[in-house]
Design an enzyme around this catalytic site. Structure first.
Site, PDB file in Angstrom:
ATOM      1  CG  HIS A 164      52.807  71.540  41.667  1.00  0.00           C
ATOM      2  ND1 HIS A 164      51.723  71.286  42.484  1.00  0.00           N
ATOM      3  CD2 HIS A 164      53.237  72.780  41.998  1.00  0.00           C
ATOM      4  CE1 HIS A 164      51.522  72.339  43.267  1.00  0.00           C
ATOM      5  NE2 HIS A 164      52.425  73.257  42.990  1.00  0.00           N
ATOM      6  CD  GLU A 267      54.629  70.683  44.601  1.00  0.00           C
ATOM      7  OE1 GLU A 267      55.484  71.264  43.907  1.00  0.00           O
ATOM      8  OE2 GLU A 267      53.854  71.286  45.362  1.00  0.00           O
TER       9      GLU A 267
HETATM   10  C1  BG6 Z   1      53.881  74.864  45.593  1.00  0.00           C
HETATM   11  C2  BG6 Z   1      54.697  75.910  46.291  1.00  0.00           C
HETATM   12  O1  BG6 Z   1      54.741  74.005  44.925  1.00  0.00           O
HETATM   13  O2  BG6 Z   1      53.005  75.459  44.652  1.00  0.00           O
HETATM   14  C3  BG6 Z   1      53.762  76.920  46.939  1.00  0.00           C
HETATM   15  O3  BG6 Z   1      55.534  75.292  47.248  1.00  0.00           O
HETATM   16  C4  BG6 Z   1      52.785  77.497  45.913  1.00  0.00           C
HETATM   17  O4  BG6 Z   1      54.533  77.954  47.521  1.00  0.00           O
HETATM   18  C5  BG6 Z   1      52.073  76.330  45.227  1.00  0.00           C
HETATM   19  O5  BG6 Z   1      51.869  78.349  46.560  1.00  0.00           O
HETATM   20  C6  BG6 Z   1      51.063  76.749  44.164  1.00  0.00           C
HETATM   21  O6  BG6 Z   1      51.626  77.559  43.221  1.00  0.00           O
HETATM   22  P1  BG6 Z   1      50.732  78.169  42.067  1.00  0.00           P
HETATM   23  O7  BG6 Z   1      51.656  79.059  41.263  1.00  0.00           O
HETATM   24  O8  BG6 Z   1      50.235  77.013  41.240  1.00  0.00           O
HETATM   25  O9  BG6 Z   1      49.597  78.913  42.736  1.00  0.00           O
END
Ligand code: BG6
Length: 293
Positions: A164, A267
């Site tokens: 990510h 990602e």
């Molecule tokens: C992304 C998702 O990968 O991660 C989003 O597509 C999400 O929907 C984002 O809001 C962040 O997620 P988190 O759990 O780290 O706040």
């Protein structure tokens, strides 16, 4: 006459060092003449990659702490073994259990302009029971990251996951992503409606998309800094592109005052219809190579 001075030896050896970070946890520093990367044992999360003479390629929240239960926002969180909400039980944490778990450093490598670390996570009990993860981060002039999952259970397992990556950009409104022209995507902000990308991906509002497929090379062109970051994924069936923009960022609360403007997540993933079916005893590797020009 003075004796001839010994000719200087240029040490090009990479170094792998375990240190206590001011962020409140143990990190591994990978150093080579080409740059430096920092990897936290918490989450096996790369927090920083600074090629020599460059600013950090990755964005990290000013509020990042390694000694809090919460996931660290920034760097390269590992979403594993599910991406987004758990498929059956909303009580499980979003994006899986790996990013808040303490991983074990099990191997390292240092050589001529290379430094690498391998971290492992064996899940016993809980929602990832019977799955084993091994992550290798390898620093050369590029940064390589490879996540191998092994199914040690007797049942097939559905695996979704993501590297990510939070890339630093000078100004999100002057950044765009090349390489997805014509690709289909599921719009997470429009009930997963299927749409088609036309031209480069540009940013003028909250964006949350799962592109179906993973092109061999994507480029983030950062107009504000003039830098281009290239992403080459392997074992990936989906590319997630995310920026929360101002309003969601205020709700999330850990991006700092204008963090959303300085970051862009692209990602390398297996998500949505690109989930992986992992048979008993089988393994799958999701990998990405990042380079800059
Ligand atoms: C992304 C998702 O990968 O991660 C989003 O597509 C999400 O929907 C984002 O809001 C962040 O997620 P988190 O759990 O780290 O706040």
């Amino acid at each position: 006459m003075h004796p001839a001075a010994p000719s200087p030896t240029i040490n090009r050896l990479g170094r792998v060092t375990l240190v206590e970070s001011p962020l409140g946890g143990t990190v591994v520093e990978l150093t080579t003449p080409s740059g430096c990367a920092i990897v936290a044992l918490k989450g096996a999360q790369v927090l920083s990659w600074t090629p020599t003479g460059q600013s950090d390629v990755l964005w990290l929240s000013p509020q990042a702490r390694l000694d809090m239960p919460k996931a660290v926002r920034g760097g390269i969180p590992i979403c594993w073994p599910w991406f987004g909400a758990h498929p059956d039980d909303p009580a499980h944490p979003s994006h899986g259990v790996a990013r808040t778990a303490l991983w074990q450093a099990t191997a390292s490598d240092a050589g001529d302009d290379v430094a690498a670390i391998t971290l492992e996570l064996a899940s016993s009990g809980g929602a990832a029971d019977g799955l084993h993860a091994r992550l290798t981060v390898r620093l050369t002039t590029n940064l390589d990251i490879a996540l191998t999952t092994t199914n040690t259970t007797q049942q097939p397992v559905t695996l979704t996951q993501a590297l990510h990556t939070y890339f630093a950009v000078g100004d999100i409104e002057r950044a765009h992503v090349e390489g997805l022209d014509g690709a289909a995507y599921l719009d997470q902000l429009d009930g997963l409606a299927r749409k088609t990308q036309s031209g480069p991906v540009t940013f003028a509002a909250e964006t949350d998309r799962i592109y179906l497929g993973s092109p061999p090379r994507l480029t983030i062109a950062d107009g504000a800094s003039g830098r281009a970051v290239h992403i080459s994924g392997q074992g990936s069936t989906a590319t997630v592109v995310w920026n929360p923009w101002a309003e969601k960022s205020a709700r999330l609360g850990d991006l700092g005052s204008d963090g959303w403007r300085r970051m862009l997540c692209v990602e390398t993933a297996n998500a949505g219809p690109g989930a992986i079916q992992l048979q008993p005893g089988a393994h799958h590797t999701l990998a990405a190579q990042f380079s800059i020009t």
